[in-house]
Scaffold this active site. Sequence first.
Site, PDB file in Angstrom:
ATOM      1  N   HIS A   1      85.215  56.765  61.881  1.00  0.00           N
ATOM      2  CA  HIS A   1      84.505  56.896  60.609  1.00  0.00           C
ATOM      3  C   HIS A   1      83.094  57.421  60.871  1.00  0.00           C
ATOM      4  O   HIS A   1      82.292  56.754  61.513  1.00  0.00           O
ATOM      5  CB  HIS A   1      84.456  55.511  59.947  1.00  0.00           C
ATOM      6  CG  HIS A   1      83.812  55.508  58.599  1.00  0.00           C
ATOM      7  ND1 HIS A   1      82.627  54.849  58.344  1.00  0.00           N
ATOM      8  CD2 HIS A   1      84.201  56.061  57.425  1.00  0.00           C
ATOM      9  CE1 HIS A   1      82.316  54.996  57.074  1.00  0.00           C
ATOM     10  NE2 HIS A   1      83.247  55.727  56.488  1.00  0.00           N
TER      11      HIS A   1
ATOM     12  N   ASP B   1      81.765  63.252  56.180  1.00  0.00           N
ATOM     13  CA  ASP B   1      81.358  63.570  54.806  1.00  0.00           C
ATOM     14  C   ASP B   1      80.720  64.960  54.767  1.00  0.00           C
ATOM     15  O   ASP B   1      79.934  65.310  55.644  1.00  0.00           O
ATOM     16  CB  ASP B   1      80.346  62.520  54.331  1.00  0.00           C
ATOM     17  CG  ASP B   1      80.838  61.109  54.628  1.00  0.00           C
ATOM     18  OD1 ASP B   1      81.744  60.654  53.920  1.00  0.00           O
ATOM     19  OD2 ASP B   1      80.346  60.490  55.600  1.00  0.00           O
TER      20      ASP B   1
ATOM     21  N   HIS C   1      76.216  61.668  55.417  1.00  0.00           N
ATOM     22  CA  HIS C   1      76.795  60.784  54.416  1.00  0.00           C
ATOM     23  C   HIS C   1      76.128  60.910  53.047  1.00  0.00           C
ATOM     24  O   HIS C   1      76.783  61.198  52.052  1.00  0.00           O
ATOM     25  CB  HIS C   1      76.771  59.322  54.879  1.00  0.00           C
ATOM     26  CG  HIS C   1      77.394  58.419  53.863  1.00  0.00           C
ATOM     27  ND1 HIS C   1      76.673  57.714  52.937  1.00  0.00           N
ATOM     28  CD2 HIS C   1      78.690  58.172  53.592  1.00  0.00           C
ATOM     29  CE1 HIS C   1      77.494  57.061  52.145  1.00  0.00           C
ATOM     30  NE2 HIS C   1      78.729  57.316  52.516  1.00  0.00           N
TER      31      HIS C   1
HETATM   32  O1  G3P Z   1      86.358  58.216  53.438  1.00  0.00           O
HETATM   33  C1  G3P Z   1      86.306  56.836  53.581  1.00  0.00           C
HETATM   34  C2  G3P Z   1      84.907  56.306  53.416  1.00  0.00           C
HETATM   35  O2  G3P Z   1      84.037  57.029  54.244  1.00  0.00           O
HETATM   36  C3  G3P Z   1      84.430  56.378  52.002  1.00  0.00           C
HETATM   37  O3  G3P Z   1      83.164  55.824  51.809  1.00  0.00           O
HETATM   38  O4  G3P Z   1      80.742  55.845  51.520  1.00  0.00           O
HETATM   39  O5  G3P Z   1      81.706  55.565  53.804  1.00  0.00           O
HETATM   40  O6  G3P Z   1      81.812  57.759  52.662  1.00  0.00           O
HETATM   41  P1  G3P Z   1      81.806  56.278  52.483  1.00  0.00           P
HETATM   42 MG    MG Z   2      82.989  58.881  54.091  1.00  0.00          MG
END
Ligand code: G3P
Ligand code: MG
Length: 242
Positions: free
Chosen positions: A6, A35, A48
């Site tokens: 992630h 992202d 992000h």
């Molecule tokens: O894509 C999964 C997760 O990353 C979604 O939330 O805010 O961490 O981008 P966020």
């Molecule tokens: Mg994300």
Amino acid sequence: MKVISHRGASGYAPENTLKAFELAARMGSRDFEFDVHRTRDGKLVVHHDYDLSHTAGAPARIADLDYAELSRLNAAAHFAADPSFQRVPLLEEVLEIAAPAADWINFEVKNDGDAYPGIEAELLAALKGRPGLFEKALVSSFDHGTLRRFRALSPDLGLGWLGHRLSEILLAPAVLKARAIGAASFHLALRIAFRPNVALLRKAGFAVRVYTVNLKKDALRMKEIGVDGIFSNYPDIMDKTE
Ligand code: G3P
Ligand code: MG
């Protein structure tokens, strides 16, 4: 159950930086999430938030900066363990690292309220521009209008429906809308991932992935209730002994 790195290996290196992706690849990640945003001069970049407050301590918005300006900000400034300078990377630079290492890449497009008009066609061109990438790509967004526009441009692009509120994922309309755009998966926040809704979504034919799972006990619970994948800042979370 897959463990998806992630924002790269963001528990060990500054999130969404080349360092985090290099480390994830070295740790053996085959599944990646990050992202996507766009600069004022039209460069797709990986970060992000819409601005740099959290990462660089600078409130500048990505959409208001040319890449030359953005690349002078330190996206690692917030990362206490290693704040040495890291740029916000270009999408293409991230792909140089992630694409050869990956079986699967989740491009999470941050485009609330169509903040980056036309980003769908631009990302699609990037996916098609690199041999083999389109086949292992899945595009997700909290902005479901963005998903609809992706589908209008491409009948066979993998799409994931993101939800962090129960109303976005549990009500029948969400399932119907996700089905209408041909989404392949639901990506749920950990706090709304329970056995009944995971089972319901899987029965409806969707893969279910859960974010962000950083504790081993939660990872084990997700495995037990049958989710297909977890997004974790720790690619080695299932090997941890705690
Ligand atoms: O894509 C999964 C997760 O990353 C979604 O939330 O805010 O961490 O981008 P966020
Ligand atoms: Mg994300």
